[in-house]
Design a protein around this motif. Structure first.
Motif, PDB file in Angstrom:
ATOM      1  N   TRP A   1      70.226  60.629  54.121  1.00 12.08           N
ATOM      2  CA  TRP A   1      70.765  61.546  55.129  1.00 12.08           C
ATOM      3  C   TRP A   1      71.617  60.794  56.150  1.00 12.08           C
ATOM      4  O   TRP A   1      72.722  61.234  56.486  1.00 12.08           O
ATOM      5  N   LEU A   2      71.127  59.678  56.644  1.00  9.11           N
ATOM      6  CA  LEU A   2      71.904  58.897  57.620  1.00  9.11           C
ATOM      7  C   LEU A   2      73.210  58.398  56.998  1.00  9.11           C
ATOM      8  O   LEU A   2      74.253  58.412  57.653  1.00  9.11           O
ATOM      9  N   ASP A   3      73.142  57.957  55.746  1.00  7.07           N
ATOM     10  CA  ASP A   3      74.363  57.510  55.075  1.00  7.07           C
ATOM     11  C   ASP A   3      75.384  58.637  54.975  1.00  7.07           C
ATOM     12  O   ASP A   3      76.582  58.430  55.174  1.00  7.07           O
ATOM     13  N   SER A   4      74.918  59.838  54.703  1.00  8.11           N
ATOM     14  CA  SER A   4      75.840  60.975  54.596  1.00  8.11           C
ATOM     15  C   SER A   4      76.457  61.327  55.947  1.00  8.11           C
ATOM     16  O   SER A   4      77.496  61.977  56.004  1.00  8.11           O
ATOM     17  N   HIS A   5      75.816  60.890  57.045  1.00  8.63           N
ATOM     18  CA  HIS A   5      76.346  61.109  58.391  1.00  8.63           C
ATOM     19  C   HIS A   5      76.986  59.853  58.974  1.00  8.63           C
ATOM     20  O   HIS A   5      77.280  59.803  60.169  1.00  8.63           O
TER      21      HIS A   5
ATOM     22  N   ILE B   1      68.142  52.824  67.736  1.00  9.84           N
ATOM     23  CA  ILE B   1      69.543  53.118  68.055  1.00  9.84           C
ATOM     24  C   ILE B   1      70.354  53.128  66.766  1.00  9.84           C
ATOM     25  O   ILE B   1      70.223  52.251  65.914  1.00  9.84           O
ATOM     26  N   LEU B   2      71.212  54.129  66.636  1.00  7.77           N
ATOM     27  CA  LEU B   2      72.124  54.246  65.500  1.00  7.77           C
ATOM     28  C   LEU B   2      73.419  53.518  65.781  1.00  7.77           C
ATOM     29  O   LEU B   2      73.902  53.516  66.914  1.00  7.77           O
ATOM     30  N   ASP B   3      73.987  52.961  64.739  1.00  7.63           N
ATOM     31  CA  ASP B   3      75.323  52.376  64.817  1.00  7.63           C
ATOM     32  C   ASP B   3      76.232  53.136  63.869  1.00  7.63           C
ATOM     33  O   ASP B   3      75.786  53.625  62.828  1.00  7.63           O
ATOM     34  N   GLU B   4      77.505  53.235  64.241  1.00 16.07           N
ATOM     35  CA  GLU B   4      78.489  53.808  63.326  1.00 16.07           C
ATOM     36  C   GLU B   4      78.661  52.855  62.148  1.00 16.07           C
ATOM     37  O   GLU B   4      78.622  51.640  62.315  1.00 16.07           O
ATOM     38  N   VAL B   5      78.838  53.398  60.949  1.00 16.79           N
ATOM     39  CA  VAL B   5      79.101  52.574  59.782  1.00 16.79           C
ATOM     40  C   VAL B   5      80.479  51.956  59.950  1.00 16.79           C
ATOM     41  O   VAL B   5      81.452  52.638  60.289  1.00 16.79           O
ATOM     42  N   ASN B   6      80.572  50.671  59.712  1.00 18.37           N
ATOM     43  CA  ASN B   6      81.836  49.946  59.808  1.00 18.37           C
ATOM     44  C   ASN B   6      82.487  49.937  58.429  1.00 18.37           C
ATOM     45  O   ASN B   6      81.976  49.296  57.510  1.00 18.37           O
TER      46      ASN B   6
END
Length: 155
Positions: A49-53, A122-127
């Protein structure tokens, strides 16, 4: 939908509903990973789910999430799951369904434990320049390579 920083209320509202849909699509692969490698399906669903977001948790967070559920699962959920499976051959369908319903209730308790632990993370944006995924980070805890489980990583 972007979820920078800490998890917010919208995250909690849609997470497990979305994960239920993912589970229905990936059930065979997820159960195989659970049975063969003792992965936590709820954590793997969270990773997908996190990967899809396009959000990323640190590898240390995945280790912490896994560890936070380990005691709960070993003491209650896993023995109950084993008992349910052993009982299948001797129970009527309605009785077996009752056992399955209790196991699903225990799974929801696991999901609540996951949410409680996530509140500190804490979430980070995928680079895009450094391809990485939550699925690969979670599978790595079990010495598994995400490339061997392409069906879980494709959107």
């Amino acid at each position: 939908m972007t979820l920078p920083g800490r998890f917010n209320a919208n995250f909690y509202h849609s997470l497990w509903q979305d994960c239920d849909a993912i589970y229905m699509q990936q059930q065979a692969s997820l159960l195989a990973l659970q049975d063969d490698h003792q992965l936590n399906i709820n954590l793997l669903l969270l990773a997908i789910w996190l990967d899809s977001h396009h959000q990323l948790l640190a590898s240390s967070d995945w280790q912490q999430l896994q560890q936070s559920l380990l005691d709960w699962e070993q003491k209650l959920l896993l023995p109950y799951r084993k008992l349910r499976r052993l009982s299948k051959a001797v129970l009527e369908q309605a009785e077996y369904q009752q056992m399955l319903d209790v196991e699903l209730m225990l799974e929801r308790k696991s999901q609540a434990k996951i949410l409680a632990a996530l509140r500190t993370m804490i979430l980070d944006e995928v680079n895009p320049a450094k391809p990485d995924s939550n699925v690969s980070r979670y599978l790595a805890l079990f010495n598994l390579n995400s490339q061997d489980y392409y069906e879980l990583t494709s959107e």
